[in-house]
Design a protein around this motif. Structure first.
Motif, short mmCIF file in Angstrom:
data_model
loop_
_atom_site.label_atom_id
_atom_site.label_comp_id
_atom_site.label_asym_id
_atom_site.label_seq_id
_atom_site.Cartn_x
_atom_site.Cartn_y
_atom_site.Cartn_z
N PRO A 45 0.81 -1.22 0.00
CA PRO A 45 0.00 0.00 0.00
C PRO A 45 0.84 1.27 0.00
N ALA A 46 2.02 1.20 0.62
CA ALA A 46 2.90 2.38 0.59
C ALA A 46 3.30 2.71 -0.84
N ALA A 47 3.66 1.68 -1.61
CA ALA A 47 4.02 1.90 -3.01
C ALA A 47 2.81 2.37 -3.82
N ALA A 48 1.65 1.81 -3.53
CA ALA A 48 0.43 2.22 -4.23
C ALA A 48 0.11 3.69 -3.96
N LEU A 49 0.32 4.11 -2.72
CA LEU A 49 0.06 5.50 -2.36
C LEU A 49 0.97 6.45 -3.13
N VAL A 50 2.23 6.06 -3.31
CA VAL A 50 3.16 6.87 -4.10
C VAL A 50 2.69 6.96 -5.55
N ALA A 51 2.31 5.82 -6.13
CA ALA A 51 1.89 5.80 -7.54
C ALA A 51 0.65 6.65 -7.75
N TRP A 52 -0.35 6.50 -6.88
CA TRP A 52 -1.61 7.25 -7.06
C TRP A 52 -1.38 8.75 -6.92
N THR A 53 -0.55 9.13 -5.94
CA THR A 53 -0.27 10.56 -5.73
C THR A 53 0.41 11.16 -6.95
N ILE A 54 1.36 10.43 -7.53
CA ILE A 54 2.03 10.92 -8.74
C ILE A 54 1.03 11.09 -9.87
N LEU A 55 0.14 10.11 -10.05
CA LEU A 55 -0.86 10.21 -11.12
C LEU A 55 -1.79 11.40 -10.90
N ASP A 56 -2.22 11.60 -9.65
CA ASP A 56 -3.08 12.74 -9.34
C ASP A 56 -2.38 14.06 -9.65
N LEU A 57 -1.12 14.17 -9.25
CA LEU A 57 -0.39 15.42 -9.46
C LEU A 57 -0.17 15.69 -10.94
N ALA A 105 -6.74 7.77 0.08
CA ALA A 105 -7.46 6.69 0.76
C ALA A 105 -7.73 5.53 -0.19
N THR A 106 -8.13 5.85 -1.42
CA THR A 106 -8.40 4.81 -2.41
C THR A 106 -7.13 4.06 -2.77
N ALA A 107 -6.02 4.78 -2.88
CA ALA A 107 -4.74 4.14 -3.20
C ALA A 107 -4.35 3.12 -2.15
N ILE A 108 -4.52 3.48 -0.89
CA ILE A 108 -4.20 2.55 0.20
C ILE A 108 -5.00 1.26 0.05
N VAL A 109 -6.30 1.41 -0.21
CA VAL A 109 -7.17 0.24 -0.34
C VAL A 109 -6.77 -0.60 -1.55
N VAL A 110 -6.48 0.04 -2.69
CA VAL A 110 -6.08 -0.71 -3.88
C VAL A 110 -4.79 -1.49 -3.61
N PHE A 140 2.52 -0.92 -6.71
CA PHE A 140 2.73 0.23 -7.60
C PHE A 140 2.00 0.00 -8.93
N VAL A 141 2.18 -1.18 -9.51
CA VAL A 141 1.60 -1.48 -10.83
C VAL A 141 0.08 -1.56 -10.76
N ALA A 142 -0.45 -2.12 -9.66
CA ALA A 142 -1.90 -2.33 -9.56
C ALA A 142 -2.68 -1.03 -9.56
N VAL A 143 -2.06 0.06 -9.19
CA VAL A 143 -2.74 1.36 -9.16
C VAL A 143 -3.21 1.79 -10.54
N PHE A 144 -2.43 1.52 -11.56
CA PHE A 144 -2.71 2.09 -12.89
C PHE A 144 -4.04 1.62 -13.48
N PRO A 145 -4.31 0.31 -13.54
CA PRO A 145 -5.62 -0.08 -14.07
C PRO A 145 -6.78 0.41 -13.22
N SER A 146 -6.64 0.40 -11.90
CA SER A 146 -7.72 0.88 -11.04
C SER A 146 -7.94 2.37 -11.21
N TYR A 147 -6.87 3.14 -11.29
CA TYR A 147 -6.97 4.60 -11.43
C TYR A 147 -7.70 4.97 -12.72
N PHE A 148 -7.29 4.36 -13.82
CA PHE A 148 -7.89 4.75 -15.11
C PHE A 148 -9.28 4.14 -15.29
#
Length: 433
Positions: free
Chosen positions: A234-246, A258-263, A285-293
């Protein structure tokens, strides 16, 4: 195997941690809806503790874990017959049943995120209870109870397929059957309390240590590996989601965090005891991308998966289950299996089959149950009640009072017709003429 004091103590703690996840889910979901539906949304999670918990003890556990056939367990543990203090591994059988029951509870509660703000509470409870027995228990048997997926060698350490894929598929079908909320696509439905959502995400992460590390069923090295992976993915997912948001908007949102942590938690669940910590970080980190989009795409459709259960849990669980077949490594999992990257491409095929089977069965079972219940009672709240909010119409309560008081909910009574009032005629001053 004799009972181990350390194992018993750890598994009692893990059971309590996983039980905490269900009210935590209530806070996570409750903060994301409008204030007029906050209590109803939380109650959809909280009541699962009772209805699914009882159903699990009476029938679900037997169908999942009693000796049976490749499709479903038998009836030998019905009403907890034969489930006592005898050893199940190194813990009491009764404790194993309780621990597995917490999984059934939160899996069923996850589906509520797709139907909040419009499903009547009574039919929801009926659906929740039946789904946990008819859908969840057989899938748990397939993977963890000696069913056909276990015999094929499917890897699911703590529930990527059993919990998240089944819940995500059920959520997709439930959103389709119920249809979108009133004014969906015309009004912006904004979260009423993002702080609740962050609190829920934090409590979910805390409870998830019991979810994943407890699935080792002992205080062991495997539990320690799952514990660390539950921290790092989840720590890596949080980094990935934050970068995508920014990069997309220039703003890092709290709901996104919050969503990144759960993913990240969802994705690492099937792999937690099978991969190295670095692989777990890569997986998160990788799992964030399909969920985000997928979340961005869903918002532009007519599919009203209210709280994006499909994107976070269904897709996150699918990616995690498939990547388990890629990243699993015998050096870290006591020789259970290697994945594609370590010379075993068959494992990825088995993982894909497990995901497809769980998806199809959960979707079909959910559709059938909702149509069956809907034949006897309406599934959706009346339009007027949906507009008023389900807190008042379904529970007679409000999450928040406004001004000097709250809405007073009383039985509607017919107002009797006004009786004519005779007005005495006054005599003019000085008496009668």
């Amino acid at each position: 195997m004799p009972l181990g004091a350390a194992d018993v103590a750890w598994m009692m703690m893990a059971t309590a941690l996983v039980l905490l996840m269900t009210p935590a889910l209530g806070f996570f979901y409750g903060g994301l809806v409008r204030s007029k539906n906050a209590l109803n949304t939380m109650m959809m999670s909280v009541c699962a503790l009772g209805f699914v918990g009882v159903a699990w003890a009476l029938a679900g556990y037997s169908l999942a874990f009693a000796p049976g056939n490749p499709a479903v367990g038998g009836l030998s543990y019905l009403f907890l017959r034969g489930v006592g203090l005898e050893a199940q591994g190194s813990i009491p059988h009764l404790l194993f049943m309780a621990y597995q029951g917490t999984f059934a509870i939160i899996t069923a509660a996850l589906i509520s995120g797709a139907v909040v703000e419009r499903m009547r509470f009574g039919p929801y409870l009926i659906f929740l209870t039946l789904w946990s027995v008819v859908v969840y228990a057989p899938v748990a048997h397939w993977v963890w109870g000696g069913g056909f997926l276990a015999r094929l060698g499917a890897l699911d350490f703590a529930g990527g397929t059993v919990v998240h894929v089944t819940a995500g598929s059920a959520a997709l079908m439930a959103a389709f059957v119920l249809g979108p909320r009133k004014d969906y696509g015309r009004l912006a439905f904004l979260p009423h309390n993002v702080a609740f959502t962050l609190l829920g995400a934090g409590l979910l992460w805390f409870g998830w240590f019991g979810f994943n590390a407890g699935s080792a069923l002992a205080a062991s090295a495997s539990a320690a590996l799952a514990f660390v992976n539950t921290m790092m993915a989840p720590a890596a997912a949080l980094v990935a989601w934050t970068i995508l948001d920014l990069r997309r908007t220039g703003k890092a949102t709290a709901v996104g965090a919050a969503t990144a942590i759960v993913v990240g938690l969802v994705a690492v669940t099937p792999a937690a005891g099978y991969v190295s910590p670095l692989s777990a970080m890569a997986l998160g980190f990788v799992a964030v991308f399909p969920s985000y989009f997928a979340l961005q795409w869903r918002a532009r459709t007519r599919l009203d998966d209210s709280l994006d259960v499909v994107a976070a849990h269904g897709l996150g669980g699918t990616v995690g289950a498939l990547l388990t077949g890629v990243l699993a490594q015998k050096a870290w999992n006591n020789g259970a299996a290697d994945g594609l990257l370590f010379g075993n491409p068959r494992q990825l095929a088995v993982q894909a089959l497990a995901v497809a089977a769980a998806m199809a069965f959960s979707a079909a079972g959910t559709f059938g149950l909702l149509k069956l219940i809907g034949a006897f009672t309406p599934l959706r709240a009346a339009s007027r009640n949906e507009g008023l909010g389900l807190d008042v119409s379904e529970h007679g309560e409000e999450a928040y009072s406004h001004g000097e008081g709250a809405i007073l909910v009383l039985p509607r009574e017919e107002t009797p017709p006004a009786r004519p009032v005779s007005v005495p005629q006054l005599e003019p001053e000085g008496g009668r003429a």
